[in-house]
Design a protein around this motif. Sequence first.
Motif, mmCIF file in Angstrom:
data_model
loop_
_atom_site.group_PDB
_atom_site.id
_atom_site.type_symbol
_atom_site.label_atom_id
_atom_site.label_comp_id
_atom_site.label_asym_id
_atom_site.label_seq_id
_atom_site.Cartn_x
_atom_site.Cartn_y
_atom_site.Cartn_z
ATOM 1 N N GLN A 169 -29.860 55.101 -14.548
ATOM 2 C CA GLN A 169 -30.259 53.941 -13.876
ATOM 3 C C GLN A 169 -30.269 53.884 -12.406
ATOM 4 O O GLN A 169 -31.241 53.411 -11.821
ATOM 5 N N GLN A 170 -29.848 55.054 -11.732
ATOM 6 C CA GLN A 170 -29.875 55.079 -10.216
ATOM 7 C C GLN A 170 -29.663 56.581 -9.936
ATOM 8 O O GLN A 170 -29.200 57.271 -10.696
ATOM 9 N N ASP A 171 -30.224 57.069 -9.080
ATOM 10 C CA ASP A 171 -30.150 58.530 -8.540
ATOM 11 C C ASP A 171 -28.559 58.752 -7.955
ATOM 12 O O ASP A 171 -28.240 57.888 -7.198
ATOM 13 N N PHE A 172 -28.368 59.905 -8.229
ATOM 14 C CA PHE A 172 -26.819 60.100 -7.990
ATOM 15 C C PHE A 172 -26.797 60.473 -6.367
ATOM 16 O O PHE A 172 -25.802 60.060 -5.875
ATOM 17 N N TRP A 173 -27.960 61.018 -5.939
ATOM 18 C CA TRP A 173 -27.803 61.317 -4.396
ATOM 19 C C TRP A 173 -27.716 59.945 -3.557
ATOM 20 O O TRP A 173 -26.967 59.740 -2.907
ATOM 21 N N ARG A 174 -28.388 58.870 -4.144
ATOM 22 C CA ARG A 174 -28.576 57.625 -3.414
ATOM 23 C C ARG A 174 -26.918 57.022 -3.718
ATOM 24 O O ARG A 174 -26.519 56.462 -2.716
ATOM 25 N N LEU A 175 -26.444 57.148 -4.728
ATOM 26 C CA LEU A 175 -25.039 56.440 -5.063
ATOM 27 C C LEU A 175 -24.213 57.215 -4.306
ATOM 28 O O LEU A 175 -23.262 56.545 -3.585
ATOM 29 N N ALA A 176 -24.054 58.414 -3.876
ATOM 30 C CA ALA A 176 -22.981 59.126 -3.159
ATOM 31 C C ALA A 176 -23.324 58.922 -1.833
ATOM 32 O O ALA A 176 -22.284 58.542 -0.775
ATOM 33 N N LEU A 177 -24.644 58.500 -1.187
ATOM 34 C CA LEU A 177 -24.803 58.302 0.134
ATOM 35 C C LEU A 177 -24.179 56.742 0.391
ATOM 36 O O LEU A 177 -23.467 56.296 1.401
ATOM 37 N N ALA A 178 -24.382 56.021 -0.626
ATOM 38 C CA ALA A 178 -24.062 54.430 -0.613
ATOM 39 C C ALA A 178 -22.492 54.448 -0.556
ATOM 40 O O ALA A 178 -21.990 53.661 0.121
ATOM 41 N N HIS A 179 -22.012 55.269 -1.323
ATOM 42 C CA HIS A 179 -20.284 55.596 -1.383
ATOM 43 C C HIS A 179 -19.876 55.737 -0.031
ATOM 44 O O HIS A 179 -18.984 55.156 0.178
ATOM 45 N N LEU A 180 -20.424 56.804 0.434
ATOM 46 C CA LEU A 180 -19.985 57.416 1.795
ATOM 47 C C LEU A 180 -20.112 56.376 3.001
ATOM 48 O O LEU A 180 -19.379 56.047 3.869
ATOM 49 N N MET A 181 -21.440 55.544 2.706
ATOM 50 C CA MET A 181 -21.567 54.444 3.758
ATOM 51 C C MET A 181 -20.497 53.232 3.490
ATOM 52 O O MET A 181 -19.807 52.774 4.762
ATOM 53 N N LEU A 182 -20.132 52.859 2.517
ATOM 54 C CA LEU A 182 -19.092 51.868 2.240
ATOM 55 C C LEU A 182 -17.846 52.180 2.688
ATOM 56 O O LEU A 182 -17.118 51.743 3.406
ATOM 57 N N VAL A 183 -17.368 53.663 2.264
ATOM 58 C CA VAL A 183 -16.103 54.225 2.845
ATOM 59 C C VAL A 183 -16.149 54.354 4.375
ATOM 60 O O VAL A 183 -15.029 53.988 5.181
ATOM 61 N N GLY A 184 -17.317 54.990 4.975
ATOM 62 C CA GLY A 184 -17.346 55.005 6.489
ATOM 63 C C GLY A 184 -17.269 53.745 7.071
ATOM 64 O O GLY A 184 -16.605 53.574 8.222
ATOM 65 N N SER A 185 -17.935 52.649 6.550
ATOM 66 C CA SER A 185 -17.788 51.530 7.377
ATOM 67 C C SER A 185 -16.537 50.740 7.325
ATOM 68 O O SER A 185 -15.731 50.315 8.230
#
Length: 250
Positions: free
Chosen positions: A43-59
């Motif tokens: 459903q979604q690209d794994f690279w995009r999900l990893a970047l989004a995950h890092l952005m959430l955790v980082g923020s």
Amino acid sequence: MRALRDPLCWLTAVFLLLLGGLPHSGPLFARWFPDLVRPLYQQQDFWRLALAHLMLVGSGSLLAVGVGVASAIFATRRAGRAFRPMLETVAAAGQTVPPVAVLAIAVPVMGFGALPAVIALFLYGLLPIVQGTLAGLDSVPASNRDIARGVGMGAWRQLWQIELALAAPVILAGIRTSVMINIGTAAIASTVGAESLGSPIIIGLSGFNTAYVIQGALLVALLALICDRLLARIQRKLSWQAATDCNPPA
């Protein structure tokens, strides 16, 4: 050669290979889970999900570090000592509330998306940072403060060059714990419409698709191990530097 013996390098390499290789592993998961019609999460690209995950955790972690460290510093000053019990109570209360409950309260006010997830991560990661900062500042020897005042250091210079420098390893230990908590907690952000590596896990659980759950959980676990190793390395360096500052060579 040293890099080949470094677990951090191996973990990072495996994580990156999985991000790039999972989209092409359909036949492998089809063999492992023959009963599933769609064994590969697409459903979604794994690279995009990893970047989004890092952005959430980082923020969420940056907010928790900023508020947690600043409030703990204030609570150890003369003007803020009376507020220390209240600060510890509020920080503890933030972690006792389940993240799902925070999301349920935040969504009607902020809507779906990343913002309520960041607020939940901020509240959930605040306690370890506050506790670590308080413990670190309390552990600074009184003799170091006396020497700093004796050589004419002002309050801000003493705080920055003496107290925070010596307390840095303990503070980073609290930040390390907070980040580890947030990496796992960010996986539930998908329940409120935020992208994260938890998306395959949530969809897999709701659709009884074990393959999806394994793919998401494997990536979240590897990301947590990489961040833990990296922060542990920084913590060791800070500990060595703090020990050197406390016991300078003769």
